[in-house]
Motif scaffolding. Structure first.
Motif, PDB file in Angstrom:
ATOM      1  N   PHE A  54       0.700  -1.343  -0.010  1.00  0.00           N
ATOM      2  CA  PHE A  54      -0.337   0.088  -0.247  1.00  0.00           C
ATOM      3  C   PHE A  54       0.773   1.500  -0.030  1.00  0.00           C
ATOM      4  CE2 PHE A  54      -2.323  -3.462   1.687  1.00  0.00           C
ATOM      5  CZ  PHE A  54      -3.530  -2.940   1.038  1.00  0.00           C
ATOM      6  N   GLU A  55       1.884   1.053   0.110  1.00  0.00           N
ATOM      7  CA  GLU A  55       2.979   2.647   1.047  1.00  0.00           C
ATOM      8  C   GLU A  55       3.888   2.047   1.717  1.00  0.00           C
ATOM      9  OE1 GLU A  55       1.911   5.588   4.242  1.00  0.00           O
ATOM     10  OE2 GLU A  55      -0.051   4.577   3.750  1.00  0.00           O
ATOM     11  N   LEU A  56       5.172   2.534   1.317  1.00  0.00           N
ATOM     12  CA  LEU A  56       6.189   2.395   1.898  1.00  0.00           C
ATOM     13  C   LEU A  56       6.036   1.840   3.274  1.00  0.00           C
ATOM     14  CD1 LEU A  56       9.394   2.253   0.701  1.00  0.00           C
ATOM     15  CD2 LEU A  56       9.545   4.411   2.255  1.00  0.00           C
ATOM     16  N   GLY A  57       6.394   0.753   3.288  1.00  0.00           N
ATOM     17  CA  GLY A  57       6.098  -0.213   4.354  1.00  0.00           C
ATOM     18  C   GLY A  57       4.954  -1.158   5.537  1.00  0.00           C
ATOM     19  N   VAL A  58       4.070  -0.793   4.932  1.00  0.00           N
ATOM     20  CA  VAL A  58       2.768  -1.686   4.746  1.00  0.00           C
ATOM     21  C   VAL A  58       2.702  -2.329   3.769  1.00  0.00           C
ATOM     22  CG1 VAL A  58       0.120  -1.129   5.191  1.00  0.00           C
ATOM     23  CG2 VAL A  58       1.724   0.907   5.517  1.00  0.00           C
ATOM     24  N   ALA A  59       2.792  -3.768   3.734  1.00  0.00           N
ATOM     25  CA  ALA A  59       2.652  -4.500   3.123  1.00  0.00           C
ATOM     26  C   ALA A  59       0.810  -5.454   2.909  1.00  0.00           C
ATOM     27  CB  ALA A  59       3.372  -6.009   3.333  1.00  0.00           C
ATOM     28  N   THR A  60       0.762  -5.310   4.340  1.00  0.00           N
ATOM     29  CA  THR A  60      -0.705  -5.464   4.394  1.00  0.00           C
ATOM     30  C   THR A  60      -1.864  -4.753   5.297  1.00  0.00           C
ATOM     31  OG1 THR A  60      -0.785  -7.516   5.688  1.00  0.00           O
ATOM     32  CG2 THR A  60      -0.136  -7.919   3.850  1.00  0.00           C
ATOM     33  N   LEU A  61      -3.029  -4.844   5.124  1.00  0.00           N
ATOM     34  CA  LEU A  61      -3.560  -4.806   6.055  1.00  0.00           C
ATOM     35  C   LEU A  61      -4.312  -5.323   6.787  1.00  0.00           C
ATOM     36  CD1 LEU A  61      -5.368  -1.809   4.228  1.00  0.00           C
ATOM     37  CD2 LEU A  61      -4.033  -1.150   5.295  1.00  0.00           C
ATOM     38  N   ASN A  62      -4.546  -5.445   7.700  1.00  0.00           N
ATOM     39  CA  ASN A  62      -4.760  -6.649   8.407  1.00  0.00           C
ATOM     40  C   ASN A  62      -4.267  -7.820   8.050  1.00  0.00           C
ATOM     41  OD1 ASN A  62      -5.280  -5.099  10.685  1.00  0.00           O
ATOM     42  ND2 ASN A  62      -6.659  -4.674  10.304  1.00  0.00           N
ATOM     43  N   THR A 138      -0.529  -3.269  10.767  1.00  0.00           N
ATOM     44  CA  THR A 138       0.845  -3.388  11.286  1.00  0.00           C
ATOM     45  C   THR A 138       1.979  -2.672   9.866  1.00  0.00           C
ATOM     46  OG1 THR A 138       0.260  -5.603  11.856  1.00  0.00           O
ATOM     47  CG2 THR A 138       2.695  -4.921  10.952  1.00  0.00           C
ATOM     48  N   HIS A 139       2.900  -1.886  10.322  1.00  0.00           N
ATOM     49  CA  HIS A 139       3.571  -1.240  10.052  1.00  0.00           C
ATOM     50  C   HIS A 139       5.252  -1.728   9.957  1.00  0.00           C
ATOM     51  CE1 HIS A 139       1.013   2.107  11.291  1.00  0.00           C
ATOM     52  NE2 HIS A 139       1.330   3.120   9.479  1.00  0.00           N
ATOM     53  N   ASP A 140       5.846  -1.789   8.880  1.00  0.00           N
ATOM     54  CA  ASP A 140       7.640  -1.818   9.051  1.00  0.00           C
ATOM     55  C   ASP A 140       8.223  -0.152   9.584  1.00  0.00           C
ATOM     56  OD1 ASP A 140      10.795  -1.759   9.034  1.00  0.00           O
ATOM     57  OD2 ASP A 140      10.483  -2.570   6.953  1.00  0.00           O
ATOM     58  N   TRP A 141       8.118   0.053  10.739  1.00  0.00           N
ATOM     59  CA  TRP A 141       8.581   1.303  11.797  1.00  0.00           C
ATOM     60  C   TRP A 141       9.593   1.372  10.748  1.00  0.00           C
ATOM     61  CZ3 TRP A 141       4.756   4.058  13.885  1.00  0.00           C
ATOM     62  CH2 TRP A 141       4.002   2.839  14.224  1.00  0.00           C
ATOM     63  N   VAL A 142      10.482   0.810  10.874  1.00  0.00           N
ATOM     64  CA  VAL A 142      11.965   1.648   9.832  1.00  0.00           C
ATOM     65  C   VAL A 142      12.310   2.008   8.539  1.00  0.00           C
ATOM     66  CG1 VAL A 142      14.233   0.819   9.406  1.00  0.00           C
ATOM     67  CG2 VAL A 142      13.248  -0.116  11.807  1.00  0.00           C
ATOM     68  N   SER A 143      10.782   1.685   8.096  1.00  0.00           N
ATOM     69  CA  SER A 143      11.308   1.723   6.862  1.00  0.00           C
ATOM     70  C   SER A 143      10.005   2.816   6.805  1.00  0.00           C
ATOM     71  CB  SER A 143      10.536   0.852   5.012  1.00  0.00           C
ATOM     72  OG  SER A 143       9.121  -0.182   5.897  1.00  0.00           O
ATOM     73  N   HIS A 144       8.716   2.610   6.871  1.00  0.00           N
ATOM     74  CA  HIS A 144       7.557   3.484   6.972  1.00  0.00           C
ATOM     75  C   HIS A 144       8.155   4.789   7.622  1.00  0.00           C
ATOM     76  CE1 HIS A 144       3.612   4.229   6.519  1.00  0.00           C
ATOM     77  NE2 HIS A 144       3.771   4.724   8.263  1.00  0.00           N
TER      78      HIS A 144
END
Length: 181
Positions: A54-62, A138-144
């Motif tokens: 969806f955006e940087l660091g967000v691969a899925t929504l739940n 869920t975010h990948d906090w580092v890349s997001h």
């Protein structure tokens, strides 16, 4: 802009030279952070059309991927894309404004340019960042958020250096120079 101010005997002082360097270094760091904001916005925009997430660091929504959501309701994915493009546009526009203000205005010692760049960055970050701590996905906090935090740190250091230098430089009224008005 001269980096040294003349003293009574016609010579600049080392302190004056360092303060001029602070404005130059600070404005360069502020401009560099503005370029980083532009780059982040461009990545945001590119991922909207070419990314699998969806955006940087967000691969899925739940756990639901973009393609799975598109199969369920393409209008929702289109709406998310619409919001991402608008968000990217404002990130890029703000980065361009900050870069130009820092490079041309702050480097010239203009306090209004410094204040405008700082307000633009603070408003954007103050409105956008708190929501990230309330997200239910869920975010990948580092890349997001990592790139934004890094650019923000560079910006804050630059703004501090530039402000210190700008405030220490004599104003036209102090030097007897004409303001042109």
């Amino acid at each position: 802009m001269s980096t040294e101010r003349a003293t009574v005997d016609g010579h600049g002082t080392d302190t004056d030279h360092e303060l001029g360097r602070g404005v130059r270094t600070g404005s360069l760091l502020m401009a560099l952070a503005g370029v980083a904001f532009v780059a982040y916005g461009v990545v945001f925009l590119v991922r909207t059309f070419l990314g699998s997430g969806f955006e940087l660091g967000v691969a899925t929504l739940n756990g639901v991927t973009r393609s799975e959501l598109d199969a369920i309701d393409p209008a929702i994915v289109h709406y998310i894309d619409h919001l991402h493009v608008a968000t990217a546009a404002f990130i890029i526009a703000t980065g361009i404004a900050i870069t130009a203000l820092a490079w041309y205005g702050v480097q010239s010692g203009l306090l209004w340019a410094w204040a405008t760049a700082v307000v633009a960055a603070v408003v954007g970050l103050a409105l956008a960042l708190p929501m990230h701590y309330m997200d239910l996905f869920t975010h990948d906090w580092v890349s997001h958020l990592g790139p934004v935090y890094l650019a923000t740190i560079v910006f804050v250091v630059g703004a501090g250096l530039a402000y210190r230098g700008i405030r220490s430089e004599p104003r036209p009224a102090d030097t007897g120079e004409s303001t042109g008005t």
